[in-house]
Design a protein around this motif. Structure first.
Motif, short mmCIF file in Angstrom:
data_model
loop_
_atom_site.label_atom_id
_atom_site.label_comp_id
_atom_site.label_asym_id
_atom_site.label_seq_id
_atom_site.Cartn_x
_atom_site.Cartn_y
_atom_site.Cartn_z
N PRO A 4 0.78 -1.24 -0.04
CA PRO A 4 0.03 0.16 0.08
C PRO A 4 0.98 1.22 -0.19
CG PRO A 4 -0.91 -1.59 1.61
CD PRO A 4 0.44 -2.09 1.00
N ASN A 5 0.34 2.20 -0.84
CA ASN A 5 1.31 3.49 -0.98
C ASN A 5 1.44 4.41 -0.01
OD1 ASN A 5 1.67 6.16 -2.78
ND2 ASN A 5 2.89 4.61 -3.63
N ASN A 6 2.62 4.84 0.09
CA ASN A 6 2.90 5.97 0.82
C ASN A 6 3.44 6.95 -0.07
OD1 ASN A 6 3.97 8.27 2.63
ND2 ASN A 6 5.88 7.16 3.14
N PRO A 7 2.68 8.20 -0.36
CA PRO A 7 1.78 8.86 0.77
C PRO A 7 0.35 8.54 0.29
CG PRO A 7 2.57 10.45 -1.16
CD PRO A 7 3.08 9.19 -1.37
N TYR A 37 10.60 -3.17 -4.00
CA TYR A 37 9.24 -3.15 -3.71
C TYR A 37 9.21 -2.84 -2.13
CZ TYR A 37 4.28 -4.59 -3.74
OH TYR A 37 2.94 -4.51 -3.58
N ASP A 38 8.62 -1.91 -1.71
CA ASP A 38 8.33 -1.21 -0.47
C ASP A 38 7.00 -1.69 0.11
OD1 ASP A 38 8.22 -0.25 2.12
OD2 ASP A 38 9.15 1.89 1.36
N ALA A 39 7.01 -2.71 0.97
CA ALA A 39 5.80 -3.32 1.51
C ALA A 39 5.46 -3.08 2.95
CB ALA A 39 5.62 -4.86 1.14
N ALA A 40 6.17 -1.91 3.25
CA ALA A 40 6.11 -1.35 4.84
C ALA A 40 4.76 -1.50 5.48
CB ALA A 40 6.74 -0.29 4.97
N TYR A 41 3.67 -1.36 4.50
CA TYR A 41 2.47 -0.96 5.17
C TYR A 41 1.47 -2.16 4.88
CZ TYR A 41 4.10 3.44 5.48
OH TYR A 41 5.04 4.58 5.65
N GLU A 42 1.87 -3.44 4.45
CA GLU A 42 1.18 -4.41 4.24
C GLU A 42 0.15 -5.08 5.02
OE1 GLU A 42 1.57 -7.89 5.37
OE2 GLU A 42 3.05 -7.31 6.77
N ALA A 43 0.62 -4.77 6.55
CA ALA A 43 -0.15 -5.21 7.47
C ALA A 43 -1.67 -4.64 7.47
CB ALA A 43 0.33 -5.04 8.81
N PHE A 44 -1.69 -3.48 6.89
CA PHE A 44 -3.07 -2.72 6.69
C PHE A 44 -3.91 -3.22 5.84
CE2 PHE A 44 -0.18 -0.14 9.19
CZ PHE A 44 -1.26 0.61 9.99
N ILE A 45 -3.26 -4.17 5.01
CA ILE A 45 -4.60 -4.76 3.85
C ILE A 45 -5.46 -5.67 4.58
CG2 ILE A 45 -4.54 -6.41 1.97
CD1 ILE A 45 -1.66 -5.65 1.55
N ASP A 46 -6.69 -5.22 4.24
CA ASP A 46 -7.84 -5.88 4.83
C ASP A 46 -7.97 -7.38 4.54
OD1 ASP A 46 -9.34 -4.47 6.42
OD2 ASP A 46 -11.03 -3.74 4.77
N SER A 83 8.89 -3.58 7.15
CA SER A 83 9.07 -2.72 8.29
C SER A 83 8.21 -3.27 9.62
CB SER A 83 8.72 -1.47 8.02
OG SER A 83 8.68 -0.67 9.15
N PHE A 84 8.71 -3.14 10.65
CA PHE A 84 8.08 -3.53 11.85
C PHE A 84 7.32 -2.24 12.53
CE2 PHE A 84 8.90 -7.99 12.97
CZ PHE A 84 9.83 -8.35 12.31
N SER A 85 7.57 -1.09 11.88
CA SER A 85 7.50 -0.11 12.57
C SER A 85 5.68 0.34 12.19
CB SER A 85 8.10 1.32 11.57
OG SER A 85 9.40 1.21 11.95
#
Lengths: 409, 409
Positions: free
Chosen positions: A186-189, A215-224, A253-255
């Motif tokens: 999921p994209n930043n920003p 491929y930056d997948a730092a936000y993958e945990a937010f995928i429904d 990322s764990f952030s």
């Protein structure tokens, strides 16, 4: 006579988030009573999960005993962490990634910034516009981008891939062939996502043209989770696509997953078979890792392991649900107030069109000045971010609700 | 087509300590009953000091509460740590270094490896021979060294400064003018030190020639306090020399000072007035720090702060005394056994001449095979390290005594 790296002088202004931090600090000093709500920098606010705290205490205790003390970590990270990552983040999703393809680090920002080093300066990079500034800035520093044109706000040798309302903020395959392609979903920003079939097109394109996807997948945990059942799901990893191991490096990322912004932990996946121009990339990144880095702290790696435990997983799922509810509140609230908004569903970022064609920085000043809310000007992410504004779902519930109330006025 | 950074291919062999780790692992697998004593890699073995453990627990508890939680750290590091560093490590020794000249990081290895980035690739570097490999390897990766000649074991464009028995392992000022000069005192690997008056010559030389000194003071905590009273003391910091703020960057580590090898904490001093070719270096390093790094963990920065507290200082002084006594045992024991040894007085490293003109790697194999002792081959640090061998004082007392007994046979 020592000479500086003059590429640094091509960087316009200071690092985006440093500029914002300075502006907010100055505003706070001038208005000591202002109740500032920060939805700008993508920093989490929820305390660390109890299972993570427990693991940290236990590891700290170990470090205080002669038997439990651990010095330098293994180059790639501790086996206990790398194997649970390979198992839970990849094999469980059908991705054939093994523990020795995982490089544990102090965060995805470092890895995203450092990865370009293993590539020659004669590579042409392609980035989304708007884009997370680290991809571009680290390449500017390395001399891979050419000069900056302040009129177009572009570097001469970079291929920019516009992410616009028209394309749902997912770029088209570029006409000019890039060598290195930065993608973040999921994209930043913008908070936009890509479906598996569209990501497969990118993988096919990269393989056909011998390009490497970063491929930056730092936000993958937010995928429904609900997406998994759909016909064309939102992938958590690029390795869900066929052939991605031949052309892609992935950052995690764990952030944002587990609130580790202040603990610092991330990892990068470099498949063993990934080659370009007849050379394997794994040994290069291993060499870089071994030469210029000395591992993430043992106690933090233990904290990372706890994220995958039964208890930790449940607690962290709750945290993510908390932030996702914040995202929903912002998204719904702003829609109701008449704003044009997107993102915020599989992502912690809400991408907001500024009202009345205001510039992003004017809107930043307005929001800070009138409502005491800090967001991030879209133009800070690139020229196609102009007239947009990023809000994050990482605030507390109370602050999120109050922020929406203030803006809705 | 993506192209790799071909400079990486110029690196001979793998990173020294990775090679040693592999050799020891293989030996251990082949001889599962061998009682291997590791005096090779410079890794500490004593548990963290109680004051450090206490600070870690307290900080972990903070991170578990909504009020105490900390996300991203400030770019340069937390003020509480930077100010105590400036006070205790510099002002207390008469060095005029302020908190905002301190950049907190995840360790001196990262900083030593990354610092070259802010300089152009057209700089000529000078390094000691033997030398800590990171200085050279990071410059090879950046393309600053030219090709490697396997006959001479030297890179074409590097100025090597021999550190020999004749010069007490302290290099002469080079005849060919370098732009960047790497110095490390107390030295790794030789354990040699430089006096203040000799270091002043280097500072004068650098100022005269507009060179920048990159000064690695990771081992300063091992300098005997008694030296301070002498006529020409051993300096803890290069900033004890006049004019050093105009020409030097200094690296410090908590690894060897306080046993943080597994916690990861260090810092770099870049004086605000330090300029080269009309450009200040401080903003460049700040930009690098802000773009490709995201701070050391909050809990680890709190642990670092505890090192400077009354309790912590006393406990850590004891740890250093423990390692220094190990160094004395090795030094005396090997002397008595007829070896030629140096270092080990203001430093945790003992530099040993191999017997009978053995090569360093042959001696490594002999020691591992016959005595199950791991050391570091001097030739791994450069051609003038050939026929030398490094032992470290970081083992436990028991292992140190047993190792000396075994070698003495």
């Amino acid at each position: 006579m020592a000479r500086i790296n003059r590429n640094y002088l091509k960087l316009p202004g200071s690092y985006l988030f440093s500029t914002i931090a300075r502006k907010v600090r100055e505003y706070g000093e001038a208005h000591p009573d202002a109740d500032i709500i920060r939805l700008g920098i993508g920093d989490v606010t929820q305390p660390l999960a109890p299972a993570v705290i427990k693991a940290l205490h236990a590891a700290v205790d170990e470090m205080g005993t002669a038997e439990g003390f651990r010095g330098y970590a293994p180059d790639l990270g501790y086996e206990f962490l790398r194997s649970v990552i390979a198992e839970k983040d990849f094999k469980a999703r059908g991705c054939d990634i093994s523990a020795d393809e995982i490089f544990v680090s102090d965060g995805a920002k470092s890895d995203c910034g450092n990865i370009q080093e293993i590539f020659g300066t004669n590579n042409r990079i392609a980035v989304c516009d708007p884009v997370y500034p680290v991809y571009v800035d680290s390449n500017v520093m390395a001399g891979r981008t050419g000069e900056y044109d302040s009129n177009t706000e572009r570097f001469a040798d970079v291929i920019y891939m516009p992410c616009l309302e028209e394309n749902g903020f997912v770029p088209e395959l570029p006409k000019e062939l890039p060598d290195l392609i930065y993608l973040c979903f999921p994209n930043n920003p913008t908070g936009a996502v890509i479906t598996k079939s569209r990501l497969q097109e990118w993988v096919d394109y990269a393989r056909k043209n011998d390009a490497v996807i970063l491929y930056d997948a730092a936000y993958e945990a937010f995928i429904d989770d609900a997406s998994a059942g759909s016909e064309d799901p939102v992938p958590h990893s690029i390795y869900e696509c066929e052939g991605a191991k031949d052309c892609a490096i992935e950052f995690r990322s764990f952030s944002k997953t587990a609130g580790f912004t202040g603990l610092r932990l991330g990892y990068t996946v470099v498949p063993k078979e990934l080659m370009t121009g007849g050379e394997k990339l794994w040994p290069l990144w291993a060499r870089r890792h071994g030469t210029k880095f000395n591992g993430a702290p043992y106690i933090v790696q233990r904290a990372g392991e706890a994220v995958y435990g039964e208890e930790g997983r449940a607690q962290i799922r709750e945290q993510i649900a908390y932030y996702k509810e914040n995202a929903r509140i912002i998204l719904e609230g702003l829609k109701k107030a008449g704003y044009e908004v997107s993102g915020g569903i599989h992502a912690p970022y809400i991408w907001l069109k500024t009202p009345d064609e205001m510039t992003s920085w004017d809107f930043f000043d307005l929001l800070l000045d009138r409502y005491n809310i800090v967001g991030t000007p879209g133009s800070g992410f690139g020229p196609h971010g102009e007239h947009y504004f990023r809000l994050t779902a990482f605030g507390s519930r109370g602050n999120t609700i109050r922020a929406v109330e203030r803006i809705s006025k």
